[in-house]
Design an enzyme around this catalytic site. Sequence first.
Site: not given
Length: 333
Positions: A62, A146, A186, A285-286
Site C-alpha cells: 500500500m 494497479c 499480483k 490490506g486496509r
Amino acid sequence: MSHSLHIKSLLLILSLFIYMAQSLKSSLIHCQSFVKASIRSRCLSMTKDTVLNQHILSVAPMMEYTDRHQRMLTRIMSKQTVLYTEMVTTNALIRSGNPERFLQANIPVEDLVVLQLGGSDPKQMKEAAKQAHEYGYKEINLNIGCPSEKVSGKGCFGAVLYLNPALVSELALAVGEATGKPATIKCRIGVNGHESYDELCTFIRTVSEIGKVTHFIIHARIAILGKKFTPKDNRTIPPLKYDIVYRLISDFPHLQFTLNGGVGNIDEVKGLIEKDSRLKGVMVGRAIVANPYAWSTVDSELYGVADPGNRVFMYVLSLIHISEPTRQAEISY
C-alpha cells in the site's frame, strides 16, 4: 510539544515499563496458552524457517502505508505474516543514484518481506531486480494490478499490463534472470472490456509457461481503467468474485494462488483457506492498517505457533499507530 504528542510519549513509556516488568510472566503464559491448532495441519510439522516463508497471511502493498515503520509494527505483532513493501518503480530505483532510499528495510528482522516492483521495461526490471537481490530481498513481486491513471495510464504499467501477457512474461523472466528465483505476480481477474474467465486463463497460462511464474496473488475484482474511476472506486465498486480464484486453483493445480480483496478479519481468512486447502494464502490490506491489534494473534490462530511479545505493549503501539491523522490508503491493486 502538543498535547497529543505528550499523550503518545506517556503511552509509549508506560508500555515499555509494562513490557519489561511482565516479560518473564508473558513468556510463561505464551508457552502454556498460545499454541493452538493450525488451520492447516501441514503447518504444525514445519520448522520455524519454513513457516516464515508460508503466505498463509500477507499484508498487501500500500502506497504511503507499508513503509519500513508500518512493516516493523506488523512484525512486532506477528513473526510469521509475509510483509510487502510499497510499490517501487523500476525507473525511480535505477535512475535515482540512491537505491537505499527505495530499498530500505531491516531484512533480518522483517523477513519474509517481499519487494513489489512496477515497470514495463524488461531491461530496467532486470537491473532493479538485481539491485534488490543484492540488497537482500528474497522475493520480488510484479505489480500488474494497479488501475490508477498515474500508473496504468501515464505510467503504462500496473493493471494495463494484464492486456499484454507476453510483456508480463518478459518482465518476469528478467526478474528470474537477475535473482535466480521466479517473480510473483499480483493482478486482478480482468480489466474492463476483458473480463472473461477464458482471458484470465490465457493470462495465467502464458505468464506461468513463458515467464516461469508459479505464484499469483489475485485481487478478486476486475479493474476499471480510465480517468473517471478513482483508486477508491476500483476497490469498492467492482464486485468481489472469490469463486474465480477457486476455479483457478482447480484449473491450474500445479500453480499457487493467494486470494486478495475485501477480507476483514482472521475468521474470514480461516474460512477462505478452509474452503480449499490448496489456496496458498490470503492477502489483507486496509483491515490490518485500520486495526493492527486485531491481528496480533495470527501466529497462533493461523500458523499454530506462539504469538510474540507482550499483548499490552502491542496494544499501546497499535493505539499510537492508528491515532495518527487518517490517510486514505491507495489499496488499489
